[in-house]
Design a protein around this motif. Structure first.
Motif, PDB file in Angstrom:
ATOM      1  N   VAL B  93      40.026  39.708  35.629  1.00 41.45           N
ATOM      2  CA  VAL B  93      41.217  39.763  36.472  1.00 41.45           C
ATOM      3  C   VAL B  93      41.694  38.342  36.793  1.00 41.45           C
ATOM      4  CG1 VAL B  93      41.996  40.377  38.795  1.00 41.45           C
ATOM      5  CG2 VAL B  93      40.704  42.023  37.429  1.00 41.45           C
ATOM      6  N   LEU B  94      40.740  37.499  37.162  1.00 45.05           N
ATOM      7  CA  LEU B  94      41.080  36.117  37.505  1.00 45.05           C
ATOM      8  C   LEU B  94      41.692  35.378  36.310  1.00 45.05           C
ATOM      9  CD1 LEU B  94      40.840  34.260  39.941  1.00 45.05           C
ATOM     10  CD2 LEU B  94      38.651  33.463  39.050  1.00 45.05           C
ATOM     11  N   GLU B  95      41.104  35.577  35.127  1.00 46.12           N
ATOM     12  CA  GLU B  95      41.641  34.919  33.931  1.00 46.12           C
ATOM     13  C   GLU B  95      43.054  35.413  33.620  1.00 46.12           C
ATOM     14  OE1 GLU B  95      37.770  33.820  31.157  1.00 46.12           O
ATOM     15  OE2 GLU B  95      38.457  35.894  31.181  1.00 46.12           O
ATOM     16  N   GLU B 129      36.272  39.235  39.115  1.00 46.22           N
ATOM     17  CA  GLU B 129      35.447  38.831  37.972  1.00 46.22           C
ATOM     18  C   GLU B 129      35.314  39.935  36.926  1.00 46.22           C
ATOM     19  OE1 GLU B 129      34.540  35.795  37.554  1.00 46.22           O
ATOM     20  OE2 GLU B 129      35.314  35.228  39.536  1.00 46.22           O
ATOM     21  N   GLN B 130      35.856  41.115  37.246  1.00 44.21           N
ATOM     22  CA  GLN B 130      35.741  42.251  36.331  1.00 44.21           C
ATOM     23  C   GLN B 130      36.710  42.115  35.150  1.00 44.21           C
ATOM     24  OE1 GLN B 130      35.216  45.457  39.406  1.00 44.21           O
ATOM     25  NE2 GLN B 130      36.002  46.698  37.718  1.00 44.21           N
ATOM     26  N   ALA B 131      36.330  42.667  34.003  1.00 41.97           N
ATOM     27  CA  ALA B 131      37.269  42.692  32.879  1.00 41.97           C
ATOM     28  C   ALA B 131      38.442  43.602  33.254  1.00 41.97           C
ATOM     29  CB  ALA B 131      36.586  43.209  31.628  1.00 41.97           C
ATOM     30  N   ALA B 132      39.659  43.154  32.941  1.00 43.55           N
ATOM     31  CA  ALA B 132      40.847  43.897  33.361  1.00 43.55           C
ATOM     32  C   ALA B 132      40.869  45.300  32.762  1.00 43.55           C
ATOM     33  CB  ALA B 132      42.101  43.129  32.974  1.00 43.55           C
ATOM     34  N   GLY B 133      40.218  45.466  31.601  1.00 45.94           N
ATOM     35  CA  GLY B 133      40.198  46.771  30.957  1.00 45.94           C
ATOM     36  C   GLY B 133      39.449  47.829  31.751  1.00 45.94           C
ATOM     37  N   THR B 134      38.614  47.384  32.699  1.00 44.95           N
ATOM     38  CA  THR B 134      37.844  48.357  33.479  1.00 44.95           C
ATOM     39  C   THR B 134      38.596  48.828  34.727  1.00 44.95           C
ATOM     40  OG1 THR B 134      36.756  46.679  34.831  1.00 44.95           O
ATOM     41  CG2 THR B 134      35.682  47.254  32.763  1.00 44.95           C
ATOM     42  N   LEU B 135      39.778  48.268  34.983  1.00 48.19           N
ATOM     43  CA  LEU B 135      40.544  48.654  36.169  1.00 48.19           C
ATOM     44  C   LEU B 135      41.223  50.004  35.959  1.00 48.19           C
ATOM     45  CD1 LEU B 135      42.435  45.361  37.100  1.00 48.19           C
ATOM     46  CD2 LEU B 135      40.175  46.101  37.820  1.00 48.19           C
ATOM     47  N   SER B 136      41.545  50.667  37.075  1.00 44.52           N
ATOM     48  CA  SER B 136      42.322  51.902  36.985  1.00 44.52           C
ATOM     49  C   SER B 136      43.771  51.552  36.643  1.00 44.52           C
ATOM     50  CB  SER B 136      42.281  52.632  38.324  1.00 44.52           C
ATOM     51  OG  SER B 136      43.131  51.980  39.250  1.00 44.52           O
ATOM     52  N   GLY B 137      44.552  52.560  36.284  1.00 43.64           N
ATOM     53  CA  GLY B 137      45.947  52.328  35.916  1.00 43.64           C
ATOM     54  C   GLY B 137      46.720  51.613  37.019  1.00 43.64           C
TER      55      GLY B 137
END
Lengths: 301, 235
Positions: B93-95, B129-137
Motif C-alpha cells: 500500500v505504501l509503495e 505494509e500489506q500487498a495492495a492485492g490483498t485489500l478488499s475492493g
C-alpha cells in the motif's frame, strides 16, 4: 562425499553465471512480455569486451584490479548496447503483437552473430583465447579444490544480485519497474515514463549479461561469436524454470540448471549434459508451466 | 478550468465519441452519467492521454493538452483514478502511494500528503505494509484515490469509484470526496454508474448517450428531470 561437495561447488559456480543471464531474460519479460532472444548475443559481446580490455586497452592480466576493471567495462558497454538494441529494434514495435517483437528479437540475434563473424567489421569466425583476467590459483580445502576463478564468479554474482535486489526493491526506479510490470497503463497514469523504465531495464539486464559473459569466459577461455547460443538457451530455460518474470526465480533456476548439468556431466550420461536443460524445460512446461516460484495467471483474451 | 470541444474518438472502425463538448469549472464536482457504451470512460481516457482523439480539443487552464501522453498529463496536475482501480497489486500500500508521488520531488510535501491520505482513509494506514492485492475492493478504491492525490492534482478524475464496493464503504468514500472538493477547492470529474449518488454530490451533470451529450444542467435540475428520472434514476 568430497566428490559430491566438489560437484556442488562446480555446479553453483556454473549456475551463478546462468543466473546472471537468466535475470536479464526475466526482467525484460516482466516489462515487455516477450523473450529477448538477442540477450545471449549481448552475453557473447560482454566476453569480447573483456577480451578487448586486455588485448586492445592493455589492462593488466592476472590481477584482480585489472579483471574487475574489464568486468566493469563489459557491463557498461553491454548496458549501452542493450539500450540501443531496445531503442532501434523493439521500441518501434511497442504496440504490435508479441509475436512480431519475438521474431524481431531472433532477427537481431542473427544480425549480431553474423556481423560478429565477419572478419572485416566483426571479430571473425574463429575462436580466440580469452586472457587470464584473474590470478589463477588452486586452493585446497580438505579434499576440495577451489579455483580463484570460481571464487571470483561466486563473489561477483553475490554482489551483483545484492545490488540488483536493492535497486528493484529499495529505489524509486526499481519500484517503478515493478509497477510497470504489473500494469503499464496504471504506471503511466501515475507519471511513470514507461519508455525510460524499459530502457533502464534493458541496461540493467544487459549489464548482468555482460558480467556473465566475462565470468563465463574466464572459466571456459575460448570465445567466438556463437558462444552465446547455448548458455543463452540454458539461461532462458532457467528463467522459465524459476517462473518467467520472477527475479528470485531466475536466480534459483540458474543455480538448479548449473547444478543438474554438472552432476549429469559427472555420470556416465555426461554426453547429455547439454540436453538435460531442455529435458527440464519440457518437464516444467508439462507439469508446472508457471515455474517453481511463478504464479499461474490466466491469460485474458 | 477544463474545457472539451467537439471531441471525436474512434477505436478502430468504431466511433466511441461523436463530438462531445463539456466543461468543468474551478472548484466544481461534475458528473458524467449514462449507460454502458455511452462514452463516459472514453471521455476520461481522452483527457488523461490513454486514447488519442481523432479530432477536437481538450484545454486545461487554457493550455491545449489534446494527445499528450499520460505521464505528461499527470505532470500538469490532472490525476485519473481509472476504471477497475488498477492498483499495483504486487506492491505494498505504501509503495503504491509513493508511486502516486512519482513526479514529486519535495520530500516534506510527500510526507505531509501521505499523512493526509492516511488520515482520510485510516484503513490504508493499518494496511500500509500489506500487498495492495490483498485489500478488499473498497480498500483498493481508497488506495486508488489516495494514489491519485499523491500526484498533487489540481484536477481529479474518478471512474466508477462505487463499482463493486460494499454500500457502507461507498458512503465513506463519497463523504471523503465531498470534503476534499470543499476543503481544497479541488475540481472533480466523476464518472459513475450510480446516477442517484453521483447527482447527489455533484454541482453539474452531463448525460451521455452513444457518444453524445444529450442533456446537461445543474445536478439538482437533472435529478428532477422526468426523462433522467425514468432512464437513470429508476423512476
Amino acid at each position: 562425499m568430497t566428490e559430491f561437495l566438489q560437484q556442488v561447488l562446480n555446479g553453483v559456480s556454473l549456475g551463478a553465471i546462468y543466473a546472471l543471464i537468466a535475470l536479464g531474460y526475466t526482467m525484460v519479460y516482466g516489462v515487455l512480455r516477450f523473450i529477448n532472444f538477442a540477450h545471449s548475443d549481448v552475453f557473447m559481446l560482454g566476453a569480447f569486451v573483456g577480451w578487448a580490455a586486455v588485448e586492445r586497452l592493455h589492462l593488466p592480466t592476472r590481477s584482480f584490479g585489472g579483471g574487475l576493471a574489464a568486468l566493469a567495462l563489459a557491463m557498461a558497454v553491454c548496458a549501452i548496447l542493450g539500450v540501443v538494441i531496445e531503442k532501434l529494434a523493439y521500441k518501434p514495435l511497442r504496440n504490435r503483437s508479441t509475436l512480431t517483437v519475438l521474431i524481431t528479437a531472433i532477427g537481431v540475434s542473427l544480425l549480431i552473430q553474423n556481423v560478429s563473424q565477419n572478419p572485416t567489421i566483426g571479430f571473425g569466425p574463429n575462436p580466440r583465447a580469452f586472457p587470464e583476467l584473474f590470478p589463477a590459483r588452486q586452493i585446497h580445502l580438505g579434499g576440495l579444490t577451489v579455483s580463484t576463478n570460481q571464487i571470483v564468479v561466486l563473489a561477483v554474482t553475490v554482489v551483483l544480485l545484492a545490488v540488483l535486489y536493492w535497486i528493484v526493491h529499495r529505489t524509486k526506479t526499481g519500484t517503478a519497474m515493478r509497477a510497470l510490470s504489473f500494469n503499464a497503463t496504471a504506471a503511466s497514469l501515475v507519471g511513470i515514463n514507461n519508455d525510460r523504465i524499459i530502457s533502464f531495464t534493458f541496461a540493467l539486464g544487459s549489464a548482468l549479461a555482460g558480467a556473465g559473459g566475462v565470468l563465463y569466459a574466464t572459466n571456459y577461455p575460448s570465445i567466438d561469436p556463437l558462444m552465446g547460443t547455448l548458455p543463452g538457451l540454458k539461461a532462458f530455460v532457467a528463467a522459465v524454470l524459476g517462473g518467467i518474470g520472477n527475479l528470485p526465480g531466475a536466480a534459483l533456476g540458474g543455480l538448479l540448471i548449473g547444478l543438474v548439468e554438472t552432476f549429469v556431466s559427472g555420470t556416465r550420461l555426461s554426453t547429455f549434459r547439454d540436453a538435460i536443460a531442455f529435458a527440464i524445460l519440457i518437464a516444467i512446461l508439462l507439469f508446472r508451466p508457471a515455474g517453481l516460484l511463478g504464479k499461474l495467471k490466466v491469460e485474458k483474451v | 478550468m477544463l474545457e472539451i470541444t467537439d471531441l471525436i474518438v474512434s477505436y478502430g472502425a468504431i466511433r466511441a465519441l461523436h463530438g462531445i463538448s463539456l466543461r468543468v469549472d474551478a472548484g466544481a464536482i461534475v458528473t458524467l452519467i449514462g449507460g454502458n457504451g455511452a462514452g463516459k470512460t472514453t471521455t476520461l481516457r481522452s483527457i488523461s492521454g490513454m486514447v488519442r482523439p481523432r479530432s477536437g480539443t481538450i484545454r486545461f487552464d487554457g493550455r491545449d493538452i489534446t494527445g499528450l501522453p499520460p505521464h505528461e498529463v499527470v505532470g500538469l496536475g490532472l490525476a485519473h483514478s481509472p476504471e477497475g482501480r488498477m492498483v499495483f497489486a504486487n506492491l505494498s500500500v505504501l509503495e503504491n502511494l509513493h508511486m502516486g508521488a512519482y513526479l514529486q520531488r519535495d520530500k516534506a510535501w510527500i510526507a505531509s500528503e501521505l499523512e493526509f491520505v492516511f488520515h482520510m482513509f485510516p484503513r490504508l494506514r493499518e494496511r500500509a505494509e500489506q500487498a495492495a492485492g490483498t485489500l478488499s475492493g473498497g480498500e483498493q478504491q481508497m488506495l486508488a484515490i489516495g494514489r491519485a492525490l499523491m500526484s498533487r492534482p489540481r484536477f481529479l478524475m474518478l471512474d466508477e469509484p462505487s463499482l463493486g464496493i460494499a454500500p457502507l464503504l461507498v458512503k465513506e468514500i463519497f463523504g471523503r470526496l465531498v470534503e476534499l472538493n470543499r476543503d481544497r477547492n479541488l475540481p472533480i470529474l466523476l464518472v459513475e454508474q450510480n446516477a442517484n449518488l453521483a447527482l447527489e454530490v455533484s454541482h453539474f451533470g452531463y448525460v451521455l448517450e452513444t457518444g453524445r451529450v444529450i442533456l446537461s444542467g445543474p445536478a439538482q435540475e437533472l435529478r428532477s428531470n422526468p426523462e433522467v428520472r425514468n432512464a437513470y434514476l429508476g423512476g
